[in-house]
Design a protein around this motif. Structure first.
Motif, short mmCIF file in Angstrom:
data_model
loop_
_atom_site.label_atom_id
_atom_site.label_comp_id
_atom_site.label_asym_id
_atom_site.label_seq_id
_atom_site.Cartn_x
_atom_site.Cartn_y
_atom_site.Cartn_z
N GLU A 96 4.04 11.73 6.47
CA GLU A 96 3.10 10.92 5.69
C GLU A 96 1.65 11.15 6.08
O GLU A 96 0.74 10.75 5.35
CB GLU A 96 3.46 9.43 5.83
CG GLU A 96 4.77 9.06 5.14
CD GLU A 96 5.00 7.57 5.09
OE1 GLU A 96 4.20 6.83 5.70
OE2 GLU A 96 5.96 7.15 4.44
N ARG A 329 4.55 13.56 -2.00
CA ARG A 329 3.22 13.16 -1.56
C ARG A 329 2.26 12.95 -2.73
O ARG A 329 1.07 13.27 -2.65
CB ARG A 329 2.64 14.20 -0.59
CG ARG A 329 3.48 14.51 0.61
CD ARG A 329 3.44 13.40 1.67
NE ARG A 329 2.20 13.45 2.42
CZ ARG A 329 1.26 12.52 2.40
NH1 ARG A 329 1.42 11.44 1.70
NH2 ARG A 329 0.17 12.66 3.10
N ALA A 334 1.86 7.14 -3.16
CA ALA A 334 1.01 6.64 -2.08
C ALA A 334 0.38 5.30 -2.47
O ALA A 334 0.28 4.38 -1.65
CB ALA A 334 -0.06 7.66 -1.74
#
Length: 459
Positions: A96, A329, A334
């Protein structure tokens, strides 16, 4: 385009890079064996699973189906000991914080070490994977006497990978000249400039390319924030900037939400680490990365100031970028995770034309996103929408009407539209009421202060 001297090639990997490499090398006429796992024999079900591409890429499915069983096969590594070329084509994952994870690579390397060495003379390992500088030298030492090592970092872009593999804009190869010559013989179709480098130089080119692109993106974010803080249209500034012959007009200088997907972030993190270890000026990389990571928190503050707690928010476009179906990602995920962590009471729905909810149970379980099957259904269900990935199907929707109409069940009389791409700005600018009241960049200081002032007066 087909080679007159076909070779037996093993392609090690099981995601985008490996499937593109295997399909294209088969297209060139080589006998290609995709090795999706380092285990021999292959675990039950692996061969069937990886007999088709694991990621959407334009033209890949057709090319794969054309070559499978002809020049392209699914195999285990142990049966390929007499192959001349071994492509390390793993898409190295990141965590992350965009730090590269090398466990999968290590397992394949360990499997290579166990191959019989009787036919070792002349075998070449070609590293395509994005790996930290110094990795190729380390593998050269580990595989000494068994394989020659070359480095050919992938330069593919999701959505354009097939064309760029078969007809690259340029190429560079790292390694000893004899091994590099062998690799070049596989690609007789190349007409582009080709540079031969050392192993570390070739690794640094890849890092430097992505670091430069990340710098452009964060520079754009910085300029955009400063422009907005003084009431200037950042897009106008950037557009004129690109007219300067000293500025590359193709550089990613576009005000927006920053970089995602892990690719650029991975190389920024690698060079940040190298700079710290070398006692160089690491603060430069720190600033580039931190500007990018700070974008999400600024958006969350803007959403919190505009949308009452308990409201429902729609995420428009969940993929990392247009032209792919990977969620790796992505901005949308996010943002979803940050909204959950902020514990503001929002519920989330999502729409993406390439994401099939039945294949992504994690969207609901990990990110709290309920997938909608149409934009119309999302429109009726939400109090605000955040445009994350600008698919054409999404851009064509009437978002001005969406913002101005509201819904009977809405917690407010308006529906805010947060545009992280700036691609809907011209439509909203044509309606001054919608632009001033409902259209939210969600990122910029001037707009943030205005939102916060409104919120304080209401409280």
């Amino acid at each position: 385009m087909k080679t007159s001297n076909p070779k037996k090639i093993a392609v090690l990997g099981n995601w985008h890079l490996a499937h593109v490499t295997a399909a294209c090398m088969a297209k060139l006429g080589h006998e290609v064996h995709l090795v999706p796992s380092p285990q021999s024999p292959l675990p039950q079900g692996v061969q069937q699973k990886f007999s088709k591409p694991q990621l959407f890429e334009p033209m890949l499915d057709d090319l794969w189906n054309e070559q499978l069983g002809k020049n392209l096969f699914i195999s285990d590594l142990k049966s390929l000991a007499n192959s001349e070329f071994f492509f390390l084509s793993l898409d190295t994952p990141v965590d992350e914080l965009d730090h590269v994870q090398m466990d999968d690579m290590a397992q394949f390397v360990d499997a290579l070490k166990l191959l019989p060495s009787a036919t070792a003379q002349g075998r070449v390992v070609i590293i395509q994977s994005q790996v930290p500088v110094g990795t190729a030298d380390r593998l050269k030492a580990e595989l000494s006497g068994q394989f020659e090592i070359t480095n050919m970092p992938e330069n593919l872009r999701l959505g354009k990978a097939i064309g760029l593999f078969l007809e690259p804009e340029f190429m560079y190869l790292g390694g000893a000249s004899a091994a590099v010559a062998k690799v070049r013989s596989l690609f007789t179709q190349w007409t582009c400039p080709v540079r031969e480098l050392s192993l570390k130089e070739s690794e640094m080119v890849k890092h430097s390319t992505n670091f430069y692109l990340a710098t452009c993106v964060s520079f754009s974010s910085f300029i955009s924030d400063v422009c907005e803080s003084i009431g200037v249209d950042a897009s106008n500034v950037i557009n004129v900037l690109k007219l300067d012959t000293r500025v590359n007009p193709k550089a990613p200088l576009n005000p927006g939400f920053g970089f995602a997907g892990g690719t650029l972030g991975r190389d920024v993190q690698i060079l940040r680490g190298v700079a710290r270890q070398s006692e160089e000026f690491a603060a430069f990389g720190d600033a580039i990365y931190e500007i990018n990571t700070h974008r999400i928190q600024r958006l969350i503050k803007s959403v919190e100031a505009q949308v009452p707690r308990g409201g429902r928010i729609g995420l428009l476009g969940l993929t990392y970028k247009v032209g792919t179906d990977t969620l790796r990602r992505s901005h949308a995920l996010a943002i979803a995770k940050s909204l959950i962590q902020a514990d503001l009471g929002y519920s989330l729905v999502g729409f993406d034309p390439k994401v099939k909810k039945e294949l992504h149970a994690e969207l609901s379980s990990e990110y709290g996103i309920k997938m909608m099957d149409s934009l119309e259904h999302l429109d009726q269900a939400v109090d605000a929408a955040i445009l994350c990935t600008p698919w054409p199907e999404i851009l064509q929707y009437d978002w001005v009407r969406f913002a101005k109409n509201g819904t009977e069940n809405s917690t407010t009389r308006r529906k805010y539209f947060f545009d992280l791409t700036a691609q809907c700005a011209p439509v909203f600018k044509a309606d001054s009421e919608a632009l001033n009241q409902y259209y939210c960049p969600g990122l910029f200081p001037a707009r943030m202060r205005e939102i916060e002032d409104q919120a304080s007066k209401l409280s």
